[in-house]
Design an enzyme around this catalytic site. Structure first.
Site, PDB file in Angstrom:
ATOM      1  N   ASP A   1      40.876  40.384  36.734  1.00 54.19           N
ATOM      2  CA  ASP A   1      40.920  41.320  37.853  1.00 54.19           C
ATOM      3  C   ASP A   1      40.237  42.619  37.449  1.00 54.19           C
ATOM      4  O   ASP A   1      40.077  42.909  36.260  1.00 54.19           O
ATOM      5  CB  ASP A   1      42.356  41.574  38.301  1.00 54.19           C
TER       6      ASP A   1
ATOM      7  N   GLU B   1      46.130  42.669  35.654  1.00 51.27           N
ATOM      8  CA  GLU B   1      46.327  43.692  34.630  1.00 51.27           C
ATOM      9  C   GLU B   1      46.066  45.092  35.172  1.00 51.27           C
ATOM     10  O   GLU B   1      46.807  46.036  34.886  1.00 51.27           O
ATOM     11  CB  GLU B   1      45.400  43.412  33.441  1.00 51.27           C
TER      12      GLU B   1
END
Length: 458
Positions: free
Chosen positions: A97, A163
């Site tokens: 991400d 994250e």
């Protein structure tokens, strides 16, 4: 030339030959808008990225590549590859991400299109952390080679899907499925070199606590001409509260938090920091310690955002209710939960005029300090020296990776090393993020050399 140096030279050539493939990987990855926030981007973008990782790492030689749901609703990508009998196990970590692009107008190239300019590759996630994904793929392909040779160690792979949002899905997955993470050495590849071309292991991370503070003073907005003056302005109250988080020198000044820590590792020259951080001419650095002290040994508070009327479209009104998002980074030696309590107490106790203050915790993570006296660090130092021709240095990092503490708690005998392709020029989290492809090449070689040498280093 010795057999070992011949083998290293051959590995170096394989990595170099794979760099066009690495660019192809990164081009595909950057094009996927994998911001793990459905309020900003469709969840399908993260799903496409996860599926790309499953296919790519399967092709690179890993087995049983799959998506695994985590408790925060996002998917991790996991897989493994067996090594020779008795070989140690190495976990390779990254996250897929990315941060949102922020202001598209501030980008000089399209944020979701990998663009080469002045020798660097630009795009959101090009360094953090999709550049590290390309690094992993290149290292594994170089080790496997065209003949499909096996790997010298047992490998586990985990890519996190949230994250950047700090929602803790992977940290919660560790105790639920520890078999996915257990290893002798954990390579957490979400950091980088202290300077471009200087091989670095990050050995210290600051912890993190984020809160949203809401200030309310009126039942609703009131006309500033009719009521401005005696009417308590929520935005003015918030400004006073936030200003009190630092003293006149810029030091974080939150009661109950020690702010005199000293960093004993590598120095960070002020002039270099000014260049790395893009500090404008005539603007002073803040704080009374050295740059390294302020970054790695002392708490640091930042206002990340404020909800109030924008300048364009604002009306002549006294504000009734406003919000701010506040981040507090804490160094090793300060408990993140205690820091959260201190921050909350500060925000609520400094409100002027009896303004009502609510503080909502968002996320928290403890600081981390690595153990660096084991065989993995020795092998890593050797690998980085071979790859770069320079000795490895150890530095701290102001960022937070809460997963490291979770892994350290569940696998206390494992060595945890933080490395990657993210050097200061990458401008991670900011517009115009980029990566220097030489860092992908050198770090891929270093990772391949480490995996090869660590097999016999224990």
């Amino acid at each position: 030339m010795s057999a070992e140096s011949t083998e290293t030279a051959a590995l170096r050539e394989r990595v170099r030959a794979l760099m066009p493939r690495a660019k192809e990987d990164l081009t595909a990855l950057v094009a996927m808008r994998s911001v793990a926030d459905p309020r900003q981007f469709p969840p399908e973008e993260c799903a496409k990225t996860a599926d790309f990782l499953v296919r790519a790492f399967t092709e690179a030689g890993l087995r049983d590549m799959r998506r695994v749901a985590t408790p925060d609703g996002t998917d991790a990508v996991v897989g493994h590859a067996p090594g020779p009998e008795g070989a140690p196990t190495v976990l390779l970590y990254c996250h897929y991400d990315v941060q949102p692009p922020l202001d598209d107008a501030a980008w000089r190239t399209p944020p979701f299109e990998l663009t080469e300019r002045d020798g660097r590759w630009y795009g959101r996630g090009a360094a953090d952390c999709k550049g590290n994904i390309a690094m992993h793929l290149t290292a594994l392909r170089a080790l496997g080679g065209p003949e499909g040779r096996g790997f010298p160690v047992n490998i586990k792979f985990v890519a996190e899907g949230s994250e950047e949002q700090g929602t803790g899905g992977l940290e919660q997955l560790v105790p639920l499925q520890p078999e996915l993470f257990s290893a002798d050495t954990l390579l957490v590849c979400d950091t980088g070199n202290f300077a471009l071309g200087l091989p670095t292991a990050t050995t210290s991370l600051r912890g993190l606590t984020n809160v949203v503070v809401t200030v309310s003073t009126l039942k609703g907005e009131m006309h500033s001409g009719m009521f401005g003056g005696p009417a308590p302005d929520a935005l003015a109250a918030l400004v006073r509260i936030l200003d009190g988080l630092r003293d006149e020198h810029g030091n974080t000044a939150i009661k109950g938090l020690e702010g005199e820590g000293v960093w004993e590792g590598v120095d960070y020259p002020a002039d270099q920091f000014r260049t790395d951080a893009g500090v404008l001419d005539g603007v002073s650095l803040v704080g009374t310690g050295s740059v390294a002290d302020e970054l790695w040994a002392r708490p640091a508070v930042t206002v990340l955002g404020i909800d109030c009327p924008p300048v364009v479209g604002s009306s002549a009104a006294v504000q009734a209710r406003v919000r701010a998002r506040v981040s507090l980074r804490v160094p090793p030696g300060i408990d993140a939960d205690a820091a959260l309590r201190a921050l909350t107490d500060h925000l609520t106790s400094t409100a002027p005029w009896g303004a009502r203050v609510e503080v909502e915790p968002e996320s928290a993570g403890q600081p981390f300090r690595a153990r660096t006296d084991g065989p993995a660090y020795r092998a890593l130092g050797t690998a980085l020296r071979e790859a770069y021709g320079k000795d490895m240095v150890q530095s701290g990092q102001g960022g937070s990776i809460p997963l490291c503490n979770v892994l350290a708690a569940h696998f206390p005998d494992a060595e945890i090393a933080l490395i990657g392709v993210e050097e200061p020029g990458c401008l991670i989290h900011a517009p115009n993020e980029s990566v220097d492809p030489s860092e992908i090449e050198h770090m891929a070689l270093a990772e391949a050399l480490f995996l090869r040498s660590y097999a016999t280093a224990r």
